[in-house]
Design a protein around this motif. Structure first.
Motif, PDB file in Angstrom:
ATOM      1  N   UNK A 106      13.061 -47.780  28.630  1.00  0.00           N
ATOM      2  CA  UNK A 106      14.460 -48.102  28.884  1.00  0.00           C
ATOM      3  C   UNK A 106      15.126 -46.951  29.629  1.00  0.00           C
ATOM      4  N   UNK A 107      16.144 -47.274  30.392  1.00  0.00           N
ATOM      5  CA  UNK A 107      16.909 -46.240  31.087  1.00  0.00           C
ATOM      6  C   UNK A 107      17.996 -45.738  30.138  1.00  0.00           C
ATOM      7  N   UNK A 108      17.749 -44.558  29.563  1.00  0.00           N
ATOM      8  CA  UNK A 108      18.644 -43.974  28.571  1.00  0.00           C
ATOM      9  C   UNK A 108      19.068 -42.584  29.028  1.00  0.00           C
ATOM     10  N   UNK A 109      20.120 -42.023  28.417  1.00  0.00           N
ATOM     11  CA  UNK A 109      20.502 -40.647  28.754  1.00  0.00           C
ATOM     12  C   UNK A 109      19.337 -39.686  28.570  1.00  0.00           C
ATOM     13  N   UNK A 110      19.305 -38.641  29.377  1.00  0.00           N
ATOM     14  CA  UNK A 110      18.221 -37.661  29.340  1.00  0.00           C
ATOM     15  C   UNK A 110      18.398 -36.720  28.150  1.00  0.00           C
ATOM     16  N   UNK A 111      17.844 -37.132  27.016  1.00  0.00           N
ATOM     17  CA  UNK A 111      17.972 -36.338  25.793  1.00  0.00           C
ATOM     18  C   UNK A 111      16.705 -35.560  25.471  1.00  0.00           C
ATOM     19  N   UNK A 112      15.594 -35.926  26.082  1.00  0.00           N
ATOM     20  CA  UNK A 112      14.319 -35.318  25.736  1.00  0.00           C
ATOM     21  C   UNK A 112      13.720 -35.873  24.466  1.00  0.00           C
ATOM     22  N   UNK A 113      14.367 -36.885  23.883  1.00  0.00           N
ATOM     23  CA  UNK A 113      13.904 -37.485  22.638  1.00  0.00           C
ATOM     24  C   UNK A 113      12.751 -38.445  22.930  1.00  0.00           C
ATOM     25  N   UNK A 114      11.593 -38.275  22.286  1.00  0.00           N
ATOM     26  CA  UNK A 114      10.480 -39.182  22.557  1.00  0.00           C
ATOM     27  C   UNK A 114      10.687 -40.552  21.927  1.00  0.00           C
ATOM     28  N   UNK A 115      10.048 -41.554  22.491  1.00  0.00           N
ATOM     29  CA  UNK A 115      10.058 -42.903  21.923  1.00  0.00           C
ATOM     30  C   UNK A 115       8.954 -42.979  20.880  1.00  0.00           C
ATOM     31  N   UNK A 116       9.324 -43.227  19.622  1.00  0.00           N
ATOM     32  CA  UNK A 116       8.347 -43.244  18.540  1.00  0.00           C
ATOM     33  C   UNK A 116       7.529 -44.539  18.541  1.00  0.00           C
ATOM     34  N   UNK A 117       8.177 -45.660  18.800  1.00  0.00           N
ATOM     35  CA  UNK A 117       7.514 -46.963  18.848  1.00  0.00           C
ATOM     36  C   UNK A 117       8.259 -47.834  19.849  1.00  0.00           C
ATOM     37  N   UNK A 118       7.580 -48.868  20.347  1.00  0.00           N
ATOM     38  CA  UNK A 118       8.263 -49.831  21.205  1.00  0.00           C
ATOM     39  C   UNK A 118       7.566 -51.180  21.120  1.00  0.00           C
TER      40      UNK A 118
END
Length: 234
Positions: A106-118
């Motif tokens: 997804x296009x989200x703000x650049x937080x550096x937070x990894x996606x845990x699941x999708x």
């Protein structure tokens, strides 16, 4: 800075363009350090965007059953708001969703937070009710030329759809700035326009044939009690 008139230089203007992202990453880094240094969790704070609220509620309840009594919070907001809140420590985890190209994040703000699941699901074009004999089984290839209700708080802005589909021609029927999914479906039922939504919540509609896009749900996990929250079945 130029003295008269007071305005940033060209280099300063370039820096300001990155300012918001830099400050957000700093806040996220601070929150990450605080999470590592924190003791046992005292709360479970989960956020969700409107279309993923059903998934979030189920996982939230499962996590609470597995934990000792904690302060509990469930917040609904836009995917951008939830992503920022998780990154900065205001929420422990977030379930967010949106429209994406197949296997693209997804296009989200650049937080550096990894996606845990999708997970990814089929999209459908929600249509006003009409006789089943007159309803096609799949959306026409050029469905984007039909007028869509623009609901960026729920699905996607039309400009984002055009970019994802690498095509223009998405015409707005109207703009809906709410986050009430039932309200959006009511507008469709009243003939005010079409809506692009996950297939599993569209009762009157047709599967999207083209462009090749999906409804994607992502779990953003901060830490602490959020480690027990997921979007996949237990």
């Amino acid at each position: 800075m130029h003295r008269r008139p007071v305005e940033p230089t060209e280099a300063g203007t370039r820096l300001l363009e990155h300012g918001g992202a830099i400050l957000l990453r700093l806040a996220a880094a601070r929150a990450d350090v605080q999470r590592v240094a924190a003791g046992p969790p005292t709360r479970l704070a989960l956020g969700t965007s409107p279309l993923s609220a059903g998934v979030a509620r189920a996982r939230f309840a499962r996590a609470r059953e597995s934990l000792p009594p904690l302060e509990a919070l469930l917040r609904v907001g836009t995917r951008e708001e939830i992503a920022i809140a998780v990154a900065t420590g205001a929420l422990d985890a977030g379930v967010v969703d949106g429209i994406a190209a197949v296997n693209d994040p997804l296009r989200l703000p650049e937080t550096g937070l990894p996606v845990a699941e999708f997970s990814e699901d089929e999209l459908a074009v929600a249509l006003p009710p009409r006789p089943s004999a007159a309803r096609p089984s799949r959306a026409p290839r050029h469905a984007r030329r039909r007028a869509l209700i623009e609901a960026p708080g729920i699905t996607a802005a039309l400009a984002d759809l055009a970019m994802l589909a690498r095509a223009d021609g998405f015409r707005p029927a109207l703009r809906y700035e709410g986050q009430d999914v039932d309200g959006l479906l009511a507008l469709v039922s009243a003939g005010q326009g079409l809506a692009l939504l996950p297939r599993n919540i569209v009762s009157t509609g047709v599967a999207l044939a083209s462009p090749r896009l999906v409804h994607r749900t992502e779990l953003l996990r901060g830490g602490g009690a959020a480690a027990l929250v997921g979007i996949t079945p237990p």
